[in-house]
Design a protein around this motif. Structure first.
Motif, PDB file in Angstrom:
ATOM      1  N   VAL A  97      34.415  25.155 -25.892  1.00 61.88           N
ATOM      2  CA  VAL A  97      33.109  24.722 -26.398  1.00 61.88           C
ATOM      3  C   VAL A  97      33.120  24.510 -27.905  1.00 61.88           C
ATOM      4  O   VAL A  97      32.804  23.415 -28.402  1.00 61.88           O
ATOM      5  N   LYS A  98      33.464  25.529 -28.649  1.00 61.35           N
ATOM      6  CA  LYS A  98      33.244  25.561 -30.101  1.00 61.35           C
ATOM      7  C   LYS A  98      33.879  24.411 -30.889  1.00 61.35           C
ATOM      8  O   LYS A  98      33.195  23.788 -31.725  1.00 61.35           O
ATOM      9  N   PRO A  99      35.169  24.089 -30.704  1.00 61.27           N
ATOM     10  CA  PRO A  99      35.747  23.019 -31.522  1.00 61.27           C
ATOM     11  C   PRO A  99      35.036  21.688 -31.337  1.00 61.27           C
ATOM     12  O   PRO A  99      34.876  20.913 -32.294  1.00 61.27           O
ATOM     13  N   PHE A 100      34.566  21.424 -30.117  1.00 55.31           N
ATOM     14  CA  PHE A 100      33.980  20.129 -29.805  1.00 55.31           C
ATOM     15  C   PHE A 100      32.513  20.037 -30.249  1.00 55.31           C
ATOM     16  O   PHE A 100      32.050  18.979 -30.653  1.00 55.31           O
ATOM     17  N   THR A 101      31.784  21.169 -30.170  1.00 52.50           N
ATOM     18  CA  THR A 101      30.416  21.148 -30.694  1.00 52.50           C
ATOM     19  C   THR A 101      30.432  21.060 -32.213  1.00 52.50           C
ATOM     20  O   THR A 101      29.547  20.427 -32.808  1.00 52.50           O
ATOM     21  N   MET A 102      31.422  21.689 -32.852  1.00 50.79           N
ATOM     22  CA  MET A 102      31.541  21.567 -34.302  1.00 50.79           C
ATOM     23  C   MET A 102      31.782  20.108 -34.694  1.00 50.79           C
ATOM     24  O   MET A 102      31.162  19.590 -35.633  1.00 50.79           O
ATOM     25  N   LEU A 272      24.643  29.088 -35.333  1.00 51.70           N
ATOM     26  CA  LEU A 272      23.535  29.585 -34.525  1.00 51.70           C
ATOM     27  C   LEU A 272      23.666  29.126 -33.071  1.00 51.70           C
ATOM     28  O   LEU A 272      23.390  29.898 -32.138  1.00 51.70           O
ATOM     29  N   PHE A 273      24.104  27.892 -32.871  1.00 47.77           N
ATOM     30  CA  PHE A 273      24.251  27.338 -31.523  1.00 47.77           C
ATOM     31  C   PHE A 273      25.280  28.121 -30.715  1.00 47.77           C
ATOM     32  O   PHE A 273      25.037  28.492 -29.559  1.00 47.77           O
ATOM     33  N   ILE A 274      26.434  28.388 -31.316  1.00 49.63           N
ATOM     34  CA  ILE A 274      27.495  29.118 -30.618  1.00 49.63           C
ATOM     35  C   ILE A 274      27.077  30.554 -30.326  1.00 49.63           C
ATOM     36  O   ILE A 274      27.355  31.090 -29.244  1.00 49.63           O
ATOM     37  N   PHE A 275      26.385  31.179 -31.262  1.00 47.51           N
ATOM     38  CA  PHE A 275      25.923  32.559 -31.028  1.00 47.51           C
ATOM     39  C   PHE A 275      24.980  32.616 -29.835  1.00 47.51           C
ATOM     40  O   PHE A 275      25.096  33.508 -28.985  1.00 47.51           O
ATOM     41  N   ALA A 295      31.899  39.969 -28.577  1.00 51.66           N
ATOM     42  CA  ALA A 295      32.315  38.742 -27.896  1.00 51.66           C
ATOM     43  C   ALA A 295      31.605  37.534 -28.487  1.00 51.66           C
ATOM     44  O   ALA A 295      32.208  36.470 -28.670  1.00 51.66           O
ATOM     45  N   ALA A 296      30.315  37.689 -28.797  1.00 49.03           N
ATOM     46  CA  ALA A 296      29.562  36.595 -29.408  1.00 49.03           C
ATOM     47  C   ALA A 296      29.982  36.371 -30.857  1.00 49.03           C
ATOM     48  O   ALA A 296      30.071  35.238 -31.327  1.00 49.03           O
ATOM     49  N   MET A 297      30.265  37.462 -31.573  1.00 43.79           N
ATOM     50  CA  MET A 297      30.598  37.358 -32.995  1.00 43.79           C
ATOM     51  C   MET A 297      31.942  36.670 -33.226  1.00 43.79           C
ATOM     52  O   MET A 297      32.113  35.929 -34.199  1.00 43.79           O
ATOM     53  N   ILE A 298      32.908  36.900 -32.331  1.00 38.02           N
ATOM     54  CA  ILE A 298      34.233  36.296 -32.506  1.00 38.02           C
ATOM     55  C   ILE A 298      34.135  34.776 -32.460  1.00 38.02           C
ATOM     56  O   ILE A 298      34.733  34.063 -33.279  1.00 38.02           O
ATOM     57  N   GLY A 299      33.369  34.260 -31.512  1.00 39.03           N
ATOM     58  CA  GLY A 299      33.227  32.823 -31.411  1.00 39.03           C
ATOM     59  C   GLY A 299      32.335  32.237 -32.484  1.00 39.03           C
ATOM     60  O   GLY A 299      32.537  31.107 -32.926  1.00 39.03           O
ATOM     61  N   THR A 300      31.348  33.014 -32.923  1.00 39.91           N
ATOM     62  CA  THR A 300      30.390  32.509 -33.894  1.00 39.91           C
ATOM     63  C   THR A 300      31.011  32.363 -35.285  1.00 39.91           C
ATOM     64  O   THR A 300      30.780  31.380 -35.982  1.00 39.91           O
TER      65      THR A 300
END
Length: 357
Positions: A97-102, A272-275, A295-300
């Motif tokens: 998710v994260k690389p592509f939403t960024m 904020l979106f990833i969190f 778990a949320a903080m690592i991705g955020t």
């Protein structure tokens, strides 16, 4: 969570870490001042390069990354199977998710919304910097966020360890793919060199020194004495690196000071979106809070040291990509402290017993 309780929990953060945003702001001022009034300094530093990598900056970045890598206990990975849901959330969010939403948010703002204010070339550079941030999940500061949310320290270590292993193999291909989409062609050998220099070397050094020193001095000494001492080099290396970067960025900042704010907007929205995705997913799965919050903080949060390093290696010290990664450092700490407060205020949303499976 009240301000008083936040301050109490903040005791676990070192003085420099607690006020990292202040130091970053000061480094911006000092760096810009050096670039404007002592131009011989950046001119001299620019001569010490190899394969587009600044040797002084490379040394400082190794100082940043090594203490983080020395914290990783890879033998603890075998315990991850006890609570797989937390790992699933972290890994899916970080790598799918994260690389592509960024990339999406950076493209949306720099190519569309902010297009009247920035050139096409700068938009390309800023998107590249955002991609480098988005593809690198947090490695070090997440231990601070985990502590402040009363997270399971051992499980957090497992999550970080597994992410570091994936980082070695996935960071390069993901970055290459998204940069190509952004019409930036990066040779494979350049990416591999950056991964080797700024991930594999410090990771190997951290693992070897950890094994040697624990065997010789014991785990308690290693964690209480050695890591505490070498950990100071992370912040020192980061701040000195920022001074050098901003000594090259002075003209850009002075001529376009509002660009700092423009870059910050998609980075804040992405954070904020990833969190929200990771934290509410953890709530849906009824993970205990001590696993859900880290778990949320690592991705955020982001491995901004690596992003800064790769941006410098690929695009240069005075590039828009390097500037974008540095803005990531500037906005991350206060934003993450805000999310820590939210996580602690919503602790009652999650079970405290070991219900995560």
């Amino acid at each position: 969570m009240t301000d008083e309780s936040l301050n109490e929990s903040g005791k676990g953060i070192g003085f420099f870490e607690k006020y990292l945003t202040v130091w970053v702001a000061l480094c911006i001022v000092v760096g810009v001042a050096i670039g404007q009034w002592l131009p011989a300094v950046p001119d001299t530093l620019s001569r010490f390069e190899y394969a587009q990598v600044s040797i002084p900056v490379a040394v400082l970045i190794w100082l940043m990354i090594y203490p983080m890598m020395a914290q990783i206990d890879f033998s603890s990975i075998v315990n991850a199977g006890k609570k797989p849901k937390g790992l699933v959330i972290t890994l899916v969010v970080n790598w799918i998710v994260k690389p592509f939403t960024m990339f999406f948010f950076a493209w949306l703002f720099f190519r569309v919304i902010f297009s009247p204010f920035i050139t096409n070339d700068l938009a390309t550079q800023y998107i590249a910097g955002a991609v480098l941030l988005g593809a690198a999940p947090c490695t070090a500061m997440v231990f601070v966020w985990s502590y402040l949310t009363k997270g399971d320290a051992g499980y957090t270590l497992v999550q970080v360890s597994i992410n570091d292993i994936i980082l070695i193999f996935a960071y390069g291909p993901i970055v290459m793919f998204l940069l190509r989409v952004n019409h930036v062609i990066v040779p494979l050998d350049t990416i591999l060199l950056s991964v080797f220099l700024f991930i594999i070397i410090p990771l190997a050094a951290g693992w070897l020194s950890r094994m040697f020193l624990i065997k010789r001095k014991g785990l308690e000494w290693f964690e209480a004495v050695y890591l505490k001492k070498v950990g100071k080099f992370t912040i020192i290396g980061l701040l000195l690196t920022l001074v050098i970067i901003f000594s090259f960025q002075g003209d850009v900042i002075i001529s376009n000071p509002f660009h700092i704010g423009l870059i910050a907007v998609p980075l804040i929205i992405q954070t904020l979106f990833i969190f929200v995705i990771a934290y509410f997913w953890a709530r849906k799965w009824r993970l205990e809070h001590s696993v859900a919050a880290p778990a949320a903080m690592i991705g955020t949060s982001n491995f901004f040291e690596l992003a800064v390093a790769v941006a410098i290696a690929l695009f240069g010290l005075n590039s828009g990509a390097a500037l974008a990664t540095v803005v990531g450092v500037l906005v991350e700490v206060p934003l993450m402290l805000y999310l820590v407060r939210i996580a602690n205020r919503t602790r009652h949303w999650f079970p405290e017993s070991s219900l995560a499976k």
